[in-house]
Design an enzyme around this catalytic site. Structure first.
Site, mmCIF file in Angstrom:
data_model
loop_
_atom_site.group_PDB
_atom_site.id
_atom_site.type_symbol
_atom_site.label_atom_id
_atom_site.label_comp_id
_atom_site.label_asym_id
_atom_site.label_seq_id
_atom_site.Cartn_x
_atom_site.Cartn_y
_atom_site.Cartn_z
ATOM 1 N N GLU A 63 0.879 -1.164 0.024
ATOM 2 C CA GLU A 63 0.067 0.147 0.047
ATOM 3 C C GLU A 63 0.903 1.255 -0.064
ATOM 4 O O GLU A 63 0.345 2.358 -0.067
ATOM 5 C CB GLU A 63 -0.798 0.069 1.226
ATOM 6 C CG GLU A 63 -1.872 -1.009 1.145
ATOM 7 C CD GLU A 63 -1.480 -2.277 1.956
ATOM 8 O OE1 GLU A 63 -0.303 -2.443 2.233
ATOM 9 O OE2 GLU A 63 -2.148 -3.255 2.341
ATOM 10 N N GLY A 64 2.284 1.028 0.245
ATOM 11 C CA GLY A 64 2.991 2.467 0.390
ATOM 12 C C GLY A 64 3.470 2.608 1.652
ATOM 13 O O GLY A 64 3.495 3.835 2.112
ATOM 14 N N LYS A 65 3.228 1.636 2.654
ATOM 15 C CA LYS A 65 3.532 1.838 4.034
ATOM 16 C C LYS A 65 4.946 2.453 4.260
ATOM 17 O O LYS A 65 5.107 3.461 5.093
ATOM 18 C CB LYS A 65 3.492 0.687 5.123
ATOM 19 C CG LYS A 65 2.133 0.126 4.977
ATOM 20 C CD LYS A 65 2.038 -1.217 5.578
ATOM 21 C CE LYS A 65 2.847 -2.413 4.890
ATOM 22 N NZ LYS A 65 2.226 -2.767 3.843
ATOM 23 N N LYS A 116 6.918 4.503 2.552
ATOM 24 C CA LYS A 116 6.671 5.989 2.517
ATOM 25 C C LYS A 116 6.021 6.769 3.636
ATOM 26 O O LYS A 116 6.643 7.686 4.160
ATOM 27 C CB LYS A 116 6.189 6.416 0.860
ATOM 28 C CG LYS A 116 5.953 7.849 1.019
ATOM 29 C CD LYS A 116 5.415 8.295 -0.456
ATOM 30 C CE LYS A 116 4.923 9.639 0.002
ATOM 31 N NZ LYS A 116 4.383 10.404 -1.194
ATOM 32 N N GLY A 131 8.786 -5.617 1.567
ATOM 33 C CA GLY A 131 9.612 -4.819 0.604
ATOM 34 C C GLY A 131 9.079 -3.380 0.980
ATOM 35 O O GLY A 131 8.018 -2.957 0.382
ATOM 36 N N HIS A 132 9.634 -2.688 1.618
ATOM 37 C CA HIS A 132 8.926 -1.325 1.738
ATOM 38 C C HIS A 132 10.032 -0.145 1.253
ATOM 39 O O HIS A 132 11.320 -0.112 1.197
ATOM 40 C CB HIS A 132 9.159 -0.845 3.501
ATOM 41 C CG HIS A 132 8.078 -1.800 4.175
ATOM 42 N ND1 HIS A 132 8.011 -1.611 5.526
ATOM 43 C CD2 HIS A 132 7.191 -2.649 3.748
ATOM 44 C CE1 HIS A 132 6.878 -2.467 5.961
ATOM 45 N NE2 HIS A 132 6.419 -3.102 4.692
ATOM 46 N N GLN A 178 3.036 -6.264 5.123
ATOM 47 C CA GLN A 178 1.865 -7.144 4.344
ATOM 48 C C GLN A 178 0.712 -6.035 4.738
ATOM 49 O O GLN A 178 0.898 -4.893 4.865
ATOM 50 C CB GLN A 178 1.763 -8.418 4.742
ATOM 51 C CG GLN A 178 2.937 -9.354 3.992
ATOM 52 C CD GLN A 178 4.134 -9.385 5.130
ATOM 53 O OE1 GLN A 178 3.884 -9.594 6.284
ATOM 54 N NE2 GLN A 178 5.242 -9.360 4.657
ATOM 55 N N ARG A 186 7.501 -9.989 -9.108
ATOM 56 C CA ARG A 186 6.178 -10.257 -9.786
ATOM 57 C C ARG A 186 5.433 -9.069 -10.022
ATOM 58 O O ARG A 186 5.221 -8.292 -9.357
ATOM 59 C CB ARG A 186 5.565 -11.252 -8.935
ATOM 60 C CG ARG A 186 6.467 -12.566 -8.635
ATOM 61 C CD ARG A 186 5.691 -13.550 -7.818
ATOM 62 N NE ARG A 186 5.541 -13.125 -6.493
ATOM 63 C CZ ARG A 186 4.728 -13.670 -5.537
ATOM 64 N NH1 ARG A 186 4.277 -14.897 -5.634
ATOM 65 N NH2 ARG A 186 4.791 -13.365 -4.255
ATOM 66 N N ASP A 209 -2.511 9.798 -7.702
ATOM 67 C CA ASP A 209 -1.989 10.145 -9.122
ATOM 68 C C ASP A 209 -2.488 8.979 -9.961
ATOM 69 O O ASP A 209 -2.411 9.472 -11.062
ATOM 70 C CB ASP A 209 -0.544 10.589 -8.784
ATOM 71 C CG ASP A 209 0.503 9.297 -8.378
ATOM 72 O OD1 ASP A 209 -0.080 9.307 -7.035
ATOM 73 O OD2 ASP A 209 1.243 9.131 -9.123
#
Ligand code: IMP
Length: 423
Positions: free
Chosen positions: A14-16, A18, A40-41, A224, A303, A333
């Site tokens: 979700e973009g955690k 950032k 993977g952040h 996750q 993936r 965006d």
């Protein structure tokens, strides 16, 4: 002082990273409480793009300390590489990262078991990142695991060997041919353990208890997403830990009454990587466009991610399970330029219309019911305040806030730290 939580509300990505990075300036301690190198952040700042797997996202902030809690599973080999990737930033890593003695270790044979288990499932495979997460948590709950604190014992190599031998016997049960060189894997693990042992190990629950007492500010960083939670996610297509708010209590040793704000992070649309049901998934040009514009490729595995419209039924469920107090909407965006946008507001479920997230969301049971919205044409990546929002974006946001009964306090309009609008 309360512990604030930051959690993903969908199927991860979700973009955690950032948002933790943006928020870290407000906190003394950033703590990871579950998951491991399957995460993977991605952080983007000053022209650098950086992906963190096990290390909390506060690592780039001068004044923040970073705790890897007892609920996290650590692969020393991947962790060592992660540290090496940070070398160029000249950070005092041994001082800035504190690791719980009670965190479990991922052994090379856990990774092999993950691979064998997935291969044996054929079409029913989970789509695991194959980092050994499931087998490590199985050993934890099965009371066989090896923990970081064991590395301080004189017989840790013996503990490693006994567990490895057990895994090799288990591998025989799977009728799957795997190629590996055990001696090489062991040597690589031992080298990585030597690096891990240079880090600071702590009793993190005691450390956090004292930190709360002395009014330090603490942010717990989830990995996750809620729909991958082992209890509340789309089981069995989930990860093996509690990704929801309760996981922060067990994964750090903090009491429920210490929790303050719960930041729920969601994308303006939905993505999923790996197998499992996804009611609003798109198989058309709209889905392809989201994937392309949103660069929807897994940060850990590379993936391609499956893409679809925002699912409000699932989002409300996640808000409820986590007690979300503030929403943060990411990647607004990416939706610029769509003529029409859709939000799923209910499911047609076995002939009935329902608005809650049911036991079974397989496509044969669930058909999404959509509300349509007019899209906005403007590129919003350069805007810096809410006053500049296109009218249609404001309407999209207002509808989500009304339905979830939760304020969207941050809207992200691009990957950089600067492209963050606080409302
Ligand atoms: P595992 O946790 O590697 O066993 O993977 C189980 C499921 O969770 C798979 O569908 C993975 O694709 C998914 N998953 C695990 N970690 C992440 C993540 O950080 N982001 C998105 N999906 C993830």
């Amino acid at each position: 002082m309360a512990v604030d939580l930051l959690l993903g509300l969908q199927w991860g990505d979700e973009g955690k990273g950032k948002i933790v990075d943006v928020l870290t300036k407000n906190y003394n301690l950033i703590s990871r409480f579950q998951g491991g190198p399957n995460a993977g952040h991605t952080l983007i700042f000053d022209g650098h793009k950086h992906v963190l797997h096990t290390i909390p996202s506060g690592i780039f902030h001068d004044d923040a300390l970073n705790i890897i809690g007892n609920g996290v599973v650590i692969d020393p080999v991947i962790f060592k590489k992660e540290l090496e990737n940070l070398d160029k930033f000249n950070l005092d890593l041994n001082a800035k990262i504190l690791i719980s003695r009670k965190a479990h270790l991922i052994l090379p044979t856990h990774r092999l078991l993950d691979a064998a288990s997935e291969a044996s499932k054929g079409k029913a495979k989970i789509g695991s990142t194959l980092k050994g997460i499931g087998p490590t948590y199985m050993d934890k709950t099965g009371r066989n695991g090896m923990r970081v604190g064991d590395l301080e014992l004189s017989n840790w190599e013996e503990i490693f060997d006994i567990l490895t031998q057990k895994h090799l016997k288990m591998l025989d049960f799977f009728d799957v041919a795997l190629e590996y060189n055990l001696a090489e894997l062991k040597a690589e693990f031992f080298t990585a353990v030597a690096r891990l042992k240079e880090m600071t190990f702590i009793d993190s629950e005691e450390y956090l208890h004292q930190a709360i007492k002395s009014n330090q500010t603490i942010l717990a960083e989830g990995a996750q997403g809620s729909l991958l939670d082992v209890d509340f996610g789309t089981y069995p297509f989930v990860t093996s830990s509690n990704t929801t708010a309760a996981g922060a209590c067990t994964g750090l040793g903090i009491a429920p009454n210490t929790i303050g704000e719960v930041y729920g992070i969601f994308k303006a649309y939905t993505t999923r990587v790996g197998s499992g049901p996804f009611p609003t998934e798109l198989f058309d040009a709209d889905g392809e466009r989201m994937a392309k514009v949103g660069h929807e490729f897994g940060a850990t595995t590379g993936r391609p991610r499956r893409c679809g419209w925002l699912d409000l039924v699932a989002l409300k469920y996640a808000c409820q399970v986590n007690g979300v107090t503030q929403l943060n909407m990411m990647k607004g965006d990416v939706l610029s330029g769509f003529e029409t946008l859709k939000i799923c507001t209910a499911y047609e479920y076995k002939g009935e219309v329902i608005e809650h997230f049911p036991y079974n969301i397989e496509p044969e049971n669930v058909k999404p019911i959509y509300k349509e919205f007019k899209g906005w044409k403007e590129d919003i990546t350069e805007i810096s305040s809410e006053a500049e929002f296109p009218k249609e974006l404001s309407e999209y946001i207002a509808f989500i806030e009304k339905e979830t009964e939760t304020k969207i306090s941050i809207v992200s309009v691009g990957p950089d730290r600067k492209q963050t609008i606080v409302r």
